[in-house]
Write a protein that holds these residues in place. Sequence first.
Motif, PDB file in Angstrom:
ATOM      1  N   ASP A 251       9.035 -11.968   6.438  1.00  0.00           N
ATOM      2  CA  ASP A 251       8.287 -11.788   7.679  1.00  0.00           C
ATOM      3  C   ASP A 251       9.130 -11.091   8.747  1.00  0.00           C
ATOM      4  OD1 ASP A 251       5.918 -12.827   6.772  1.00  0.00           O
ATOM      5  OD2 ASP A 251       6.097 -14.748   7.801  1.00  0.00           O
ATOM      6  N   SER A 252      10.396 -11.445   8.839  1.00  0.00           N
ATOM      7  CA  SER A 252      11.268 -10.798   9.825  1.00  0.00           C
ATOM      8  C   SER A 252      11.429  -9.319   9.493  1.00  0.00           C
ATOM      9  CB  SER A 252      12.633 -11.487   9.878  1.00  0.00           C
ATOM     10  OG  SER A 252      13.485 -10.824  10.778  1.00  0.00           O
ATOM     11  N   ALA A 253      11.669  -9.017   8.235  1.00  0.00           N
ATOM     12  CA  ALA A 253      11.814  -7.621   7.821  1.00  0.00           C
ATOM     13  C   ALA A 253      10.527  -6.845   8.126  1.00  0.00           C
ATOM     14  CB  ALA A 253      12.157  -7.534   6.334  1.00  0.00           C
ATOM     15  N   GLU A 254       9.386  -7.457   7.829  1.00  0.00           N
ATOM     16  CA  GLU A 254       8.096  -6.817   8.109  1.00  0.00           C
ATOM     17  C   GLU A 254       7.907  -6.627   9.608  1.00  0.00           C
ATOM     18  OE1 GLU A 254       4.065  -5.469   8.269  1.00  0.00           O
ATOM     19  OE2 GLU A 254       5.753  -5.170   6.900  1.00  0.00           O
ATOM     20  N   GLY A 255       8.264  -7.620  10.407  1.00  0.00           N
ATOM     21  CA  GLY A 255       8.124  -7.521  11.860  1.00  0.00           C
ATOM     22  C   GLY A 255       8.972  -6.403  12.438  1.00  0.00           C
TER      23      GLY A 255
ATOM     24  N   SER B  49       0.406 -14.315  13.250  1.00  0.00           N
ATOM     25  CA  SER B  49       1.832 -14.397  13.590  1.00  0.00           C
ATOM     26  C   SER B  49       2.650 -14.876  12.399  1.00  0.00           C
ATOM     27  CB  SER B  49       2.035 -15.366  14.758  1.00  0.00           C
ATOM     28  OG  SER B  49       1.362 -14.905  15.905  1.00  0.00           O
ATOM     29  N   ALA B  50       3.960 -14.741  12.517  1.00  0.00           N
ATOM     30  CA  ALA B  50       4.868 -15.189  11.453  1.00  0.00           C
ATOM     31  C   ALA B  50       4.887 -16.718  11.422  1.00  0.00           C
ATOM     32  CB  ALA B  50       6.266 -14.644  11.708  1.00  0.00           C
ATOM     33  N   PRO B  51       4.337 -17.341  10.374  1.00  0.00           N
ATOM     34  CA  PRO B  51       4.187 -18.793  10.363  1.00  0.00           C
ATOM     35  C   PRO B  51       5.497 -19.570  10.434  1.00  0.00           C
ATOM     36  CG  PRO B  51       3.331 -17.820   8.329  1.00  0.00           C
ATOM     37  CD  PRO B  51       3.777 -16.703   9.198  1.00  0.00           C
ATOM     38  N   LEU B  52       6.532 -19.101   9.773  1.00  0.00           N
ATOM     39  CA  LEU B  52       7.810 -19.822   9.822  1.00  0.00           C
ATOM     40  C   LEU B  52       8.368 -19.815  11.237  1.00  0.00           C
ATOM     41  CD1 LEU B  52      10.158 -21.313   8.469  1.00  0.00           C
ATOM     42  CD2 LEU B  52      11.155 -19.080   7.932  1.00  0.00           C
ATOM     43  N   ALA B  53       8.345 -18.658  11.880  1.00  0.00           N
ATOM     44  CA  ALA B  53       8.859 -18.560  13.249  1.00  0.00           C
ATOM     45  C   ALA B  53       8.035 -19.422  14.203  1.00  0.00           C
ATOM     46  CB  ALA B  53       8.864 -17.104  13.710  1.00  0.00           C
ATOM     47  N   ILE B  54       6.719 -19.360  14.105  1.00  0.00           N
ATOM     48  CA  ILE B  54       5.850 -20.155  14.986  1.00  0.00           C
ATOM     49  C   ILE B  54       6.106 -21.646  14.759  1.00  0.00           C
ATOM     50  CG2 ILE B  54       3.450 -20.788  15.489  1.00  0.00           C
ATOM     51  CD1 ILE B  54       4.201 -18.062  16.622  1.00  0.00           C
ATOM     52  N   GLY B  55       6.226 -22.056  13.499  1.00  0.00           N
ATOM     53  CA  GLY B  55       6.489 -23.467  13.196  1.00  0.00           C
ATOM     54  C   GLY B  55       7.817 -23.939  13.762  1.00  0.00           C
ATOM     55  N   LEU B  56       8.836 -23.106  13.658  1.00  0.00           N
ATOM     56  CA  LEU B  56      10.145 -23.484  14.203  1.00  0.00           C
ATOM     57  C   LEU B  56      10.130 -23.494  15.728  1.00  0.00           C
ATOM     58  CD1 LEU B  56      12.546 -21.599  11.761  1.00  0.00           C
ATOM     59  CD2 LEU B  56      12.262 -24.081  11.989  1.00  0.00           C
TER      60      LEU B  56
ATOM     61  N   LYS C 251       5.642   1.194  15.006  1.00  0.00           N
ATOM     62  CA  LYS C 251       4.626   1.033  16.051  1.00  0.00           C
ATOM     63  C   LYS C 251       3.263   0.652  15.455  1.00  0.00           C
ATOM     64  CE  LYS C 251       6.773   4.227  19.387  1.00  0.00           C
ATOM     65  NZ  LYS C 251       8.028   3.645  19.358  1.00  0.00           N
ATOM     66  N   ARG C 252       3.297  -0.372  14.593  1.00  0.00           N
ATOM     67  CA  ARG C 252       2.060  -0.870  13.991  1.00  0.00           C
ATOM     68  C   ARG C 252       2.064  -2.402  14.036  1.00  0.00           C
ATOM     69  NH1 ARG C 252       3.296  -3.084   9.085  1.00  0.00           N
ATOM     70  NH2 ARG C 252       5.162  -2.312   8.044  1.00  0.00           N
ATOM     71  N   THR C 253       0.923  -2.991  13.760  1.00  0.00           N
ATOM     72  CA  THR C 253       0.796  -4.437  13.744  1.00  0.00           C
ATOM     73  C   THR C 253       1.398  -4.980  12.443  1.00  0.00           C
ATOM     74  OG1 THR C 253      -1.242  -4.295  15.022  1.00  0.00           O
ATOM     75  CG2 THR C 253      -0.849  -6.363  13.830  1.00  0.00           C
ATOM     76  N   PRO C 254       2.285  -5.978  12.521  1.00  0.00           N
ATOM     77  CA  PRO C 254       2.878  -6.526  11.301  1.00  0.00           C
ATOM     78  C   PRO C 254       1.856  -7.327  10.477  1.00  0.00           C
ATOM     79  CG  PRO C 254       3.610  -7.775  13.204  1.00  0.00           C
ATOM     80  CD  PRO C 254       2.801  -6.621  13.723  1.00  0.00           C
ATOM     81  N   LYS C 255       2.116  -7.388   9.190  1.00  0.00           N
ATOM     82  CA  LYS C 255       1.287  -8.203   8.284  1.00  0.00           C
ATOM     83  C   LYS C 255       2.200  -9.270   7.691  1.00  0.00           C
ATOM     84  CE  LYS C 255      -1.970  -4.530   7.165  1.00  0.00           C
ATOM     85  NZ  LYS C 255      -1.554  -3.597   8.200  1.00  0.00           N
ATOM     86  N   PHE C 256       2.181 -10.451   8.322  1.00  0.00           N
ATOM     87  CA  PHE C 256       3.065 -11.543   7.909  1.00  0.00           C
ATOM     88  C   PHE C 256       2.474 -12.305   6.731  1.00  0.00           C
ATOM     89  CE2 PHE C 256       4.096 -11.151  12.538  1.00  0.00           C
ATOM     90  CZ  PHE C 256       5.398 -10.710  12.373  1.00  0.00           C
ATOM     91  N   THR C 257       3.368 -12.784   5.860  1.00  0.00           N
ATOM     92  CA  THR C 257       2.931 -13.512   4.657  1.00  0.00           C
ATOM     93  C   THR C 257       3.422 -14.954   4.614  1.00  0.00           C
ATOM     94  OG1 THR C 257       4.881 -12.795   3.425  1.00  0.00           O
ATOM     95  CG2 THR C 257       2.908 -11.375   3.313  1.00  0.00           C
ATOM     96  N   GLY C 258       4.280 -15.332   5.552  1.00  0.00           N
ATOM     97  CA  GLY C 258       4.813 -16.684   5.542  1.00  0.00           C
ATOM     98  C   GLY C 258       5.994 -16.844   4.604  1.00  0.00           C
ATOM     99  N   LYS C 259       6.591 -15.730   4.214  1.00  0.00           N
ATOM    100  CA  LYS C 259       7.733 -15.769   3.303  1.00  0.00           C
ATOM    101  C   LYS C 259       8.933 -15.119   3.948  1.00  0.00           C
ATOM    102  CE  LYS C 259       4.732 -15.604  -0.642  1.00  0.00           C
ATOM    103  NZ  LYS C 259       4.167 -14.863  -1.703  1.00  0.00           N
TER     104      LYS C 259
END
Length: 177
Positions: free
Chosen positions: A158-162, A120-127, A169-177
């Motif tokens: 991460d938001s842009a990637e999401g 998951s997107a680490p920044l979003a999960i942390g917030l 229609k693919r699984t995102p690859k989040f980097t924490g940036k």
Amino acid sequence: MTKVGQVAKRITTIEKPIIAMVNGVTAGAGVNLMLACDLIYAVDTAKFAQSFAKVGLIPDCGGLYFLPKAVGVHKAKELMFTADLIDAATAEKMALVNHIFPAAELEDAVMQMAERLAASAPLAIGLIKKYLNNTAMTLDEVLEMEAVAQPLCMGTDDSAEGITAFKEKRTPKFTGK
């Protein structure tokens, strides 16, 4: 704050999600440290008790804070006043734990969730964790916080990637940036 209380505080303030995996009986401070975690998975034979009253004590490790938020004030009082041992099915029914599993499946279930959260997107999960743990906020404060945090998240890679992954229609690859 005692050292053991500091452990409960740290669990709630670390940005990463913490999953409790309960494989047996947990009582007293163990239950309260479990409740400090973000997700709680238990074996279907687990048992739980707020055992403090049986020994003339009050709950510690944040139990007076966490338990009423998990099960409601009246159920928390009952569990704390009686110090009754409850089974896993009862704990799941009252939302003390997220899910119960047969012993052979517990570790795999926890690892699958950990992998899912790690992707998951680490920044979003942390917030999300930070703001959900601050339940003392008023609605106006929450709306104000959202108005600040959402644009912060929207400006991340991460938001842009999401969004791109959703459109493709693919699984995102989040980097924490």
